[in-house]
Design a protein around this motif. Structure first.
Motif, mmCIF file in Angstrom:
data_model
loop_
_atom_site.group_PDB
_atom_site.id
_atom_site.type_symbol
_atom_site.label_atom_id
_atom_site.label_comp_id
_atom_site.label_asym_id
_atom_site.label_seq_id
_atom_site.Cartn_x
_atom_site.Cartn_y
_atom_site.Cartn_z
ATOM 1 N N TRP A 1 -5.590 34.860 -16.936
ATOM 2 C CA TRP A 1 -5.525 33.445 -16.566
ATOM 3 C C TRP A 1 -4.637 32.603 -17.481
ATOM 4 O O TRP A 1 -4.612 31.383 -17.365
ATOM 5 C CB TRP A 1 -6.924 32.819 -16.484
ATOM 6 C CG TRP A 1 -7.865 33.539 -15.593
ATOM 7 C CD1 TRP A 1 -8.954 34.278 -15.971
ATOM 8 C CD2 TRP A 1 -7.806 33.645 -14.167
ATOM 9 N NE1 TRP A 1 -9.584 34.821 -14.882
ATOM 10 C CE2 TRP A 1 -8.894 34.451 -13.753
ATOM 11 C CE3 TRP A 1 -6.942 33.137 -13.202
ATOM 12 C CZ2 TRP A 1 -9.137 34.752 -12.413
ATOM 13 C CZ3 TRP A 1 -7.183 33.432 -11.859
ATOM 14 C CH2 TRP A 1 -8.271 34.229 -11.484
ATOM 15 N N VAL A 2 -3.915 33.234 -18.381
ATOM 16 C CA VAL A 2 -2.982 32.507 -19.247
ATOM 17 C C VAL A 2 -1.603 32.500 -18.595
ATOM 18 O O VAL A 2 -1.165 33.492 -18.005
ATOM 19 C CB VAL A 2 -2.908 33.154 -20.652
ATOM 20 C CG1 VAL A 2 -1.772 32.561 -21.476
ATOM 21 C CG2 VAL A 2 -4.235 32.976 -21.369
ATOM 22 N N ILE B 1 -3.648 33.622 -27.694
ATOM 23 C CA ILE B 1 -3.636 32.403 -26.875
ATOM 24 C C ILE B 1 -4.477 32.585 -25.623
ATOM 25 O O ILE B 1 -4.200 33.450 -24.789
ATOM 26 C CB ILE B 1 -2.191 32.024 -26.492
ATOM 27 C CG1 ILE B 1 -1.352 31.818 -27.761
ATOM 28 C CG2 ILE B 1 -2.177 30.763 -25.633
ATOM 29 C CD1 ILE B 1 0.125 31.572 -27.503
ATOM 30 N N GLU B 2 -5.496 31.775 -25.479
ATOM 31 C CA GLU B 2 -6.303 31.747 -24.255
ATOM 32 C C GLU B 2 -5.937 30.488 -23.476
ATOM 33 O O GLU B 2 -5.158 29.657 -23.962
ATOM 34 C CB GLU B 2 -7.791 31.790 -24.583
ATOM 35 C CG GLU B 2 -8.345 30.562 -25.286
ATOM 36 C CD GLU B 2 -9.867 30.637 -25.454
ATOM 37 O OE1 GLU B 2 -10.563 30.153 -24.547
ATOM 38 O OE2 GLU B 2 -10.336 31.170 -26.482
ATOM 39 N N ASN C 1 -3.797 24.517 -17.029
ATOM 40 C CA ASN C 1 -3.051 25.297 -16.044
ATOM 41 C C ASN C 1 -3.775 25.245 -14.692
ATOM 42 O O ASN C 1 -4.918 24.778 -14.603
ATOM 43 C CB ASN C 1 -2.838 26.735 -16.545
ATOM 44 C CG ASN C 1 -4.114 27.575 -16.533
ATOM 45 O OD1 ASN C 1 -5.013 27.387 -15.728
ATOM 46 N ND2 ASN C 1 -4.185 28.548 -17.444
ATOM 47 N N PRO C 2 -3.148 25.727 -13.605
ATOM 48 C CA PRO C 2 -3.762 25.661 -12.279
ATOM 49 C C PRO C 2 -5.057 26.461 -12.137
ATOM 50 O O PRO C 2 -5.953 26.057 -11.384
ATOM 51 C CB PRO C 2 -2.681 26.216 -11.356
ATOM 52 C CG PRO C 2 -1.410 25.937 -12.071
ATOM 53 C CD PRO C 2 -1.735 26.145 -13.523
ATOM 54 N N ALA C 3 -5.176 27.579 -12.827
ATOM 55 C CA ALA C 3 -6.391 28.391 -12.723
ATOM 56 C C ALA C 3 -7.593 27.654 -13.303
ATOM 57 O O ALA C 3 -8.676 27.612 -12.696
ATOM 58 C CB ALA C 3 -6.202 29.727 -13.444
ATOM 59 N N VAL C 4 -7.408 27.059 -14.478
ATOM 60 C CA VAL C 4 -8.487 26.283 -15.091
ATOM 61 C C VAL C 4 -8.821 25.077 -14.220
ATOM 62 O O VAL C 4 -9.992 24.736 -14.030
ATOM 63 C CB VAL C 4 -8.089 25.835 -16.516
ATOM 64 C CG1 VAL C 4 -9.110 24.846 -17.086
ATOM 65 C CG2 VAL C 4 -7.953 27.035 -17.436
ATOM 66 N N ALA C 5 -7.792 24.436 -13.673
ATOM 67 C CA ALA C 5 -8.018 23.262 -12.821
ATOM 68 C C ALA C 5 -8.835 23.630 -11.588
ATOM 69 O O ALA C 5 -9.787 22.926 -11.220
ATOM 70 C CB ALA C 5 -6.682 22.648 -12.420
ATOM 71 N N PRO D 1 -11.732 29.982 -15.805
ATOM 72 C CA PRO D 1 -11.805 30.700 -14.529
ATOM 73 C C PRO D 1 -12.708 31.931 -14.600
ATOM 74 O O PRO D 1 -13.301 32.323 -13.591
ATOM 75 C CB PRO D 1 -10.350 31.107 -14.280
ATOM 76 C CG PRO D 1 -9.550 30.140 -15.056
ATOM 77 C CD PRO D 1 -10.366 29.811 -16.276
ATOM 78 N N GLU D 2 -12.821 32.518 -15.768
ATOM 79 C CA GLU D 2 -13.668 33.708 -15.926
ATOM 80 C C GLU D 2 -15.121 33.415 -15.597
ATOM 81 O O GLU D 2 -15.856 34.303 -15.132
ATOM 82 C CB GLU D 2 -13.551 34.246 -17.352
ATOM 83 C CG GLU D 2 -12.185 34.843 -17.662
ATOM 84 C CD GLU D 2 -12.109 35.459 -19.040
ATOM 85 O OE1 GLU D 2 -12.995 35.143 -19.867
ATOM 86 O OE2 GLU D 2 -11.179 36.231 -19.310
#
Length: 422
Positions: A173-174, A269-270, A401-405, A417-418
């Protein structure tokens, strides 16, 4: 001593064998760009100066994207002024509603900005095109007016900073957004003031063009004059099928001078989150705490490309947006919009309870289609989270980022996201 890629491009456009940091030069321009906020001012300056003809109708790009579709009478008047100027001077690359997109997504997609170019734009995120191996920087409307009239601009050659990103594989997800947020968190919003930020290393070589453009886009958030990545096979694969004209490739010499060098191991980096009210106020998503959200925005010139929409859809598929917040998804261009429809991404967004918008800058700058009220909190894939950036000065904007959003839109608060995609 050798030269950096930025110095080589500037030297070539100044008609000089070499240039050095701090030197004042006059350089020929390949592209001059304006939008519906900045171009009207530049047009008035152009006419006030007595200019009657643009230097090259094929090299001026006018993209009304900030307040379009027009949100009110004033924005309609601004768009009209740009439209009339484009018609009067027969500007080839004027993009009207239905054809336009967010300028920094649109121009690379259309093959109008290319490696080796010198590009000025009356928009601070013009630095995006450095991802192609071009020197691209934001300027004021007066400089845009002069550029439209003469095809030239003056520059102070910037000092250079080198950023090495070691490691081939990013954590799950990075993305490029996390690399640049992490970097800004390390050096601060003025850490690269009027400097060239050159990104390199194994991680960059393995990064997609979408990810590279995200990184170059946010060089200005560190105060950079420009962000740049040397062209490689990935660049050529992207450019050669789009280019509307010839281009030239440059790369830095091994003995080029850099005032600072940073080395980062991407294994450390996460996914990152920038907290209010500065892009440098970053922390790993695992340390975000429980920040309840009222709105999530996925899009902008930073993260409105097809790769961004794909990863957001991956998270949202089969899930629903939390009923206590609003999710707004904005593709960067009409082609990206159409691709999202063809791939079923738009259906995933709508089924999840999101709004899927026409291309526009919209809420990123507090323009329209997602303005925040006092006390509201938004997580966005945009580039800035200054106080009042997306609406009320009493609101808060967080960046990711889009995944976290997407994951946070499901959870209702900022989350990895995890935790959602278990």
């Amino acid at each position: 001593m050798g030269m950096t890629i930025t110095e080589k491009i500037l030297a070539a456009h100044a008609g000089k064998e070499r240039v050095e940091a701090g030197e004042l030069i006059n350089a020929k321009l390949d592209v001059v760009l304006g939008n519906d906020i900045t171009a009207p001012v530049a047009i008035k300056e152009f006419e006030k100066a007595g200019a009657t003809k643009v230097y090259d109708k094929d090299r001026i790009m006018l993209v009304p994207d900030h307040f379009t579709p027009n949100k009110d009478i004033k924005s309609a008047e601004q768009a009209k002024l740009v439209r009339e100027f484009a018609r009067k001077h027969e500007i080839t690359n004027y993009f009207e509603i239905g054809e336009m997109g967010i300028e920094h997504c649109l121009l690379p997609e259309q093959g109008l900005v290319l490696p080796g170019d010198v590009i000025i734009g009356a928009d601070s995120h013009t630095c995006t095109y450095g991802a192609l191996g071009a020197f691209a920087t934001g300027v004021g409307s007066t400089d845009m007016a002069a550029g439209m009239a003469t095809g030239e601009a003056w520059f102070k050659v910037p000092e250079a900073m080198k950023f090495n990103y070691h490691g081939k594989e990013l954590k799950p997800w990075v993305s490029g957004k996390d690399l640049i947020l992490y970097t800004i968190g390390k050096i601060g919003v003025d850490g690269a003031l009027y400097r060239s930020m050159e990104f390199m290393g194994e991680a960059i070589e393995n990064l997609s063009m979408d990810g590279r453009m995200t990184m170059a886009n946010m060089a200005i958030e560190a105060g950079g004059k420009n962000g740049i990545i040397a062209p490689d096979e990935t660049t050529l694969a992207y450019v050669e099928k789009r280019a509307k004209r010839q281009f030239e490739l440059y790369k830095s010499d091994e003995d080029a001078n850099y005032v600072e060098t940073y080395d980062f191991d991407v294994a450390d980096i996460e996914p990152q989150v920038a907290f209010p009210h500065l892009p440098e106020n970053t922390r790993p998503v695992s340390e975000a705490g429980n920040v309840k959200l009222d709105q999530v925005v996925i899009g902008s010139c930073t993260n409105g490309r097809i790769e961004d929409l794909r990863v957001a859809a991956e998270v949202l598929k089969g899930r629903r947006v939390n009923r206590d917040l609003r999710l707004i998804v904005i593709p960067g261009t009409q082609l990206i919009y159409l691709q999202a429809v063809k791939e079923g991404l738009a259906e995933i967004f709508v089924n999840a309870g999101a709004v899927f918008s026409t291309p526009t800058c919209g809420p990123c700058l507090g323009g329209h289609m997602g303005i925040l009220a006092a006390g509201e909190k938004a997580l966005a894939t945009t580039n800035r989270n200054f106080k009042g950036r997306m609406g009320s000065p009493d609101s808060e904007v967080y960046l990711s980022n889009p995944a976290v959003a997407a994951a946070s839109a499901v959870a209702g608060y900022i989350v990895s996201p995890e935790e959602v995609c278990k």
